[in-house]
Each structure stands twice: as C-alpha cells, then as structure tokens.
Enzyme design. Structure first.
Site, PDB file in Angstrom:
ATOM      1  NE  ARG A  44      33.781  45.508  43.263  1.00  0.00           N
ATOM      2  CZ  ARG A  44      32.782  46.334  43.249  1.00  0.00           C
ATOM      3  NH1 ARG A  44      32.154  46.934  44.291  1.00  0.00           N
ATOM      4  NH2 ARG A  44      32.348  46.849  42.178  1.00  0.00           N
ATOM      5  CB  THR A  45      34.570  40.562  49.817  1.00  0.00           C
ATOM      6  OG1 THR A  45      33.364  40.978  50.665  1.00  0.00           O
ATOM      7  CG2 THR A  45      35.392  39.429  50.732  1.00  0.00           C
ATOM      8  CG  LEU A  46      40.052  43.510  47.893  1.00  0.00           C
ATOM      9  CD1 LEU A  46      41.304  44.426  48.062  1.00  0.00           C
ATOM     10  CD2 LEU A  46      39.486  43.298  46.420  1.00  0.00           C
TER      11      LEU A  46
END
Length: 248
Positions: free
Chosen positions: A21-23
């Site tokens: 995930r792109t946090l």
C-alpha cells in the site's frame, strides 16, 4: 522515482511479501491549472517535485499527451502518476490495435480515470493524485472541448476552468473573475501566468520554472519550461510580521 519506493511491504505468514500500500506520498508535485479557451484547452504547472518538504527535483514534467485528442496533468505522488501513465499507455495501445478509424476522446479517457481512481480507493490502496484531463475532439456539433478532473477518492467533475492542490484555493477565485469563453490563446496564457505567479508567491512548494501545454483540433503542443518575472520587493514580503499581534 519508481513506484516501488513509496510502498511498504508487510511480511506474510510464509516470510514473503504481503499486500503493498502507498501509506504516504513521498515525491509530490503541486498545483495544475487548466482552462478552456476559444480554440481548445490550455494547461500549466511548474516542474518541481518535493521529497517531503524538500524541493528535491526541479525538472519533472507533469503534463503528458494521451492519445490523439487529450492532455493529462497530475499533482500528488509522482510514482503513482507514472503508474497512471502506464495504464493510459496500455489503454491507448489497445484502442489503436482495433484499427477501426475511431479513437478515444478526452471524455472517454476521463471516464476511465474516474473508474480507476474509485476502484483503487475501494481497495483502500488509492493512487495519491489529483488528475486534470483536457482535450478537443470533433463531434456531431463540431469541435467539442472537454475539461475534467478526478481526485484520489474518485470524486470527479467537468468544468470550464480547474485547479488542483493549493491552486484550488488561490487560482480558482482569479479564474472565476477573469475567465471568458472567447479568450484567445495569448489572453489565456496571460491569465494562466497570473495564477502561476500568485502560487509562486504563496505556495512554498512552487518553483519559478513553469510548463504550458495546449491542445486544439490540430493537435497538442507542450512548450519548453520557462521562468516568470517576479518582484519580491513588496513591503509585506520584506517585513511579514509588521503589525501582526503576538509575533516575535
């Protein structure tokens, strides 16, 4: 600035990589401004990209051609924007392979982007971008200009003038007051530059290196980057705390 740098891998039960995930956005571009004018659509942004709060990259182009009839501009996470460009390359290649004499217009590509962004949002793995899609294509009523945007959660709309990022607060009031449907290209450039100058003064992430692009029925043109003439001698710039209460 590959997309992999902005993802965090969770270790799975077997020791391999889990879901990614792109946090948080890492390398980001700021405002994109676009509007319709008499002959087509004009779009502009600066060429800076920030690593956190550091202006790390100074020559990042965030306006690209999409197919024959469209331009896209992106603000937000740059690696996610690169991923979107890969999606669009695949879409336009597949469309070209049909070889049926038709090609995707800006309205169709904007609809595709709204579904991509909303789909990724529903997976809790959004693409951290605000996208501006503009173009011109001949239709049953003649040349049809189109300008729309979509953000990272899939919210989208069509408008005569659009600004993303900080420009949504600083440039939109100027565009609402001065935009006209019958503006020439020269008048449109002058208005766009006025908005870019305000953002340069007020947005710490902006740099004085801008790129303008236009698209008409004759095709698209992305002009080389250039700088605007500035004036930093305003009294409010030289002594910003004068008259303010409670400042040092």
């Amino acid at each position: 600035m590959d997309g992999s740098h902005s993802h965090v891998a969770a270790a799975g039960a077997g020791g391999g990589e889990g879901t990614q995930r792109t946090l948080n956005p890492y390398v980001t571009g700021n405002s994109v401004i676009a509007m319709k004018y008499k002959d087509g659509v004009i779009m502009a942004c600066d060429t800076g990209a920030s690593y956190g709060s550091t202006l790390r990259y100074k020559s990042v182009e965030r306006i690209k051609e999409v197919g024959k009839h469209s331009l896209i501009g992106g603000s937000g996470e740059f690696s996610d924007f690169q991923e979107i460009l890969r999606y669009l390359d695949e879409l336009t290649l597949n469309d070209h392979m049909w070889d049926d004499g038709n090609s995707l217009g800006p309205k169709e590509i904007h609809a595709y982007l709204t579904r991509v962004m909303y789909n990724r949002r529903n997976k809790f793995d959004p693409l951290w971008n605000s996208l501006v899609l503009g173009g011109v294509k001949k239709g049953p009523k003649g040349d049809e200009k189109y300008l729309g945007m979509v953000n990272m959660i899939g919210t989208h709309f069509e408008e005569n003038h659009i600004a993303t990022g900080f420009g949504n607060h600083m440039a939109i009031p100027i565009l609402r007051g001065e935009w006209r449907e019958d503006m020439t290209f020269e008048e449109a450039v002058k208005l766009i530059e006025k908005c870019l100058l305000v953002l340069l003064y007020r947005d710490r992430s902006s740099i004085n290196k801008f790129q303008i692009a236009k698209i008409t029925t004759e095709g698209s043109t992305i002009y080389p980057p250039y700088a605007l003439k500035t004036n930093w001698g305003f009294a409010a710039f030289e002594n910003p705390s004068k008259g303010a209460v409670g400042t040092w």
